[in-house]
Design an enzyme around this catalytic site. Sequence first.
Site, PDB file in Angstrom:
ATOM      1  N   CYS A 166      -6.446  -3.032  -1.691  1.00  0.00           N
ATOM      2  CA  CYS A 166      -7.905  -3.610  -1.831  1.00  0.00           C
ATOM      3  C   CYS A 166      -8.817  -2.396  -2.007  1.00  0.00           C
ATOM      4  O   CYS A 166      -8.790  -1.415  -1.840  1.00  0.00           O
ATOM      5  CB  CYS A 166      -8.253  -4.464  -1.084  1.00  0.00           C
ATOM      6  N   ALA A 211      -9.354  -0.874   1.158  1.00  0.00           N
ATOM      7  CA  ALA A 211      -8.523   0.292   1.506  1.00  0.00           C
ATOM      8  C   ALA A 211      -8.925   1.321   0.810  1.00  0.00           C
ATOM      9  O   ALA A 211      -8.542   2.671   1.461  1.00  0.00           O
ATOM     10  CB  ALA A 211      -7.047  -0.309   1.117  1.00  0.00           C
ATOM     11  N   ARG A 242      -2.062   6.199   7.408  1.00  0.00           N
ATOM     12  CA  ARG A 242      -2.105   7.199   6.375  1.00  0.00           C
ATOM     13  C   ARG A 242      -1.859   8.442   6.756  1.00  0.00           C
ATOM     14  O   ARG A 242      -1.582   9.382   5.896  1.00  0.00           O
ATOM     15  CB  ARG A 242      -3.392   7.076   5.595  1.00  0.00           C
ATOM     16  N   HIS A 254     -12.683   3.986  -3.876  1.00  0.00           N
ATOM     17  CA  HIS A 254     -12.889   5.351  -4.136  1.00  0.00           C
ATOM     18  C   HIS A 254     -14.024   5.531  -4.934  1.00  0.00           C
ATOM     19  O   HIS A 254     -15.071   6.314  -4.200  1.00  0.00           O
ATOM     20  CB  HIS A 254     -11.831   6.006  -5.113  1.00  0.00           C
TER      21      HIS A 254
HETATM   22 FE1  CFM Z   1      -5.021  10.387  -4.506  1.00  0.00          FE
HETATM   23 FE2  CFM Z   1      -2.800   9.440  -4.550  1.00  0.00          FE
HETATM   24 FE3  CFM Z   1      -4.944   7.828  -3.479  1.00  0.00          FE
HETATM   25 FE4  CFM Z   1      -3.979  10.060  -2.183  1.00  0.00          FE
HETATM   26 FE5  CFM Z   1      -2.665   8.494  -0.804  1.00  0.00          FE
HETATM   27 FE6  CFM Z   1      -1.586   7.633  -3.159  1.00  0.00          FE
HETATM   28 FE7  CFM Z   1      -3.491   6.336  -2.139  1.00  0.00          FE
HETATM   29 MO1  CFM Z   1      -1.234   6.311  -0.708  1.00  0.00          MO
HETATM   30  S1  CFM Z   1      -3.152  11.334  -4.007  1.00  0.00           S
HETATM   31  S2  CFM Z   1      -6.110   9.691  -2.709  1.00  0.00           S
HETATM   32  S3  CFM Z   1      -3.369  10.606  -0.281  1.00  0.00           S
HETATM   33  S4  CFM Z   1      -4.491   8.490  -5.545  1.00  0.00           S
HETATM   34  S5  CFM Z   1      -0.509   8.216  -1.257  1.00  0.00           S
HETATM   35  S6  CFM Z   1      -0.840   8.796  -4.895  1.00  0.00           S
HETATM   36  S7  CFM Z   1      -1.817   5.603  -2.940  1.00  0.00           S
HETATM   37  S8  CFM Z   1      -3.379   6.674   0.128  1.00  0.00           S
HETATM   38  S9  CFM Z   1      -5.485   6.075  -2.768  1.00  0.00           S
END
Ligand code: CFM
Length: 540
Positions: free
Chosen positions: A55, A58, A89, A190
Amino acid sequence: MAIDQEVLGEILLPYPDKVKKNRVKHIVRKNQDIGCQEIEANTRTVPGIISQRGCCYAGCKGVVVGPIKDMITITHGPVGCAYYSWGTRRNKARADDITPPEQIYGAMCFVTDMQEPDIVFGGEKKLAKMIDEVVEMFHPRAVNICATCPIGLIGDDLGAVTKAASERHKIPVLAYNCEGYKGVSQSAGHHIANNVLMENVIGSGDAEKNPSEFVVNLLGEYNIGGDSWEIERILHDIGYRVQGVLTGDSSIEEMKNMHIANLNLVMCHRSINYIAEMMEEKYGMPWLKINFIGVEATKKSLRDIAQVTGNEGFIRKTEEVIAREEARVLPVIEHYRKICSGKKAFAFVGGSRSHHYQYLLKDLGMQVVVAGYEFAHRDDYEGRQVIPNIKTDADSKNIPELDIKPDPELFKEAHEHLNLTKEKFDEVCSNVQLGNYEGMYPDMNPGNIMIDDCNHWEAEQLIKDLKPDLFFAGVRDKYIAQKMGVPAKQLHSYDYSGPYAGFNGAMNFARDVANCLTTPAWKFITPPWEQEPQTGDNHA
Ligand code: CFM
């Protein structure tokens, strides 16, 4: 390796027409002859489907702001949201000259623990009290407040509470309206986190740059399993100074002064491209897409950085470091390559790694035949040139775009950031692409599949049909594959291993993958449905 068109047909067959129409747009099989096809991405998951996505909260709390080691991050919401985003994580942090051990809070979990009466009467007072308690007990340099779904629904005014708390305690207390339902996945979180950090943290420090140093920021690197420590080791050996890592093992103290860097390096494009772009608009700072996953990828990234500096010293030192590291790690990797070579893998990760790890697997002679992103956008598949054509829908309009203007004092042209003449800068740009990301598509082999927001059914079907030797995914999907007798490894948390980045990381990864492929455990497993039914008297 060609993948039968029938496989795709079979996956879609049991879906109702409406779902079929939706899902077919999220699956692209690379066809060299027709070039990159459009893939649908960053749109809503069909309700009822078991998605791999997370989500918005997250993405904001768990991914971007959670790793900032000297900020206390309070989850404003029910305890479950905080508990399930706590510590899993594996973003590591350590004390250093800037941050003493007592100011690292990553091992702790802070939550307002909203209960039914708080939902009815509002949670603002509870939140204000919690901020006061936390500040009194831990004396953090700054506090983050991350909202979960109910907070948006009941309308707590996070901005007012944090503003008052900031004034009371004379430290930054930042509000993130990252309610879980905002946007269609963690990707929205993000963006929200990027906006708040850009508006309140980056550029708020007063450090002066030492003109004799070449300073980089490492954006979109979260130090999972120690990755950023390995990357920093290599960058330091070449002679660069790393001002800030966003946000692996980072401190607010370092982040405040990220505006003094010469260059931004972008590791995970999906989670952090907003800050790279906003810093370019505000300071004129150029950015370079790099990838430190895989020996060849690391070498290319280091060479590109050296090119961008335009400095013969860095170019020479880069080659020295590469030669030294390769002499050490290649024989080890070669040993494991013999086991891994020729094997095929699936990679289902969030928004970057399904691309980045293709390089490392290629180093081991392996091929990714199905690559899926949970929540990436079209540019992560097809390249940034498609950005102007991406339709903005109601879900993306939910996320505010900041209106960034060039900073009247700090803005400089890109070539000035790099201490290059305009002519030299143009020469550099003809060798290295600044400010661009080509996406995953160019690195896929013809016939292989890119799949967006893959679900449980599709993953299972693809495993049955294409029989991968190894399945890379997260903890939710890992056991589907293992129960089907296919070794699976987590590419989010690396299970308990890492680092996997850089030269040392490639060695660790090769060892772990070879272990997965050679363990005899799979031969001893009889899946539950093939076992004799256990009826009768067990005590006999
Ligand atoms: Fe970038 Fe990723 Fe992500 Fe990441 Fe991650 Fe991920 Fe994620 Mo899991 S590199 S920041 S450290 S998009 S592994 S492939 S899904 S936490 S949001």
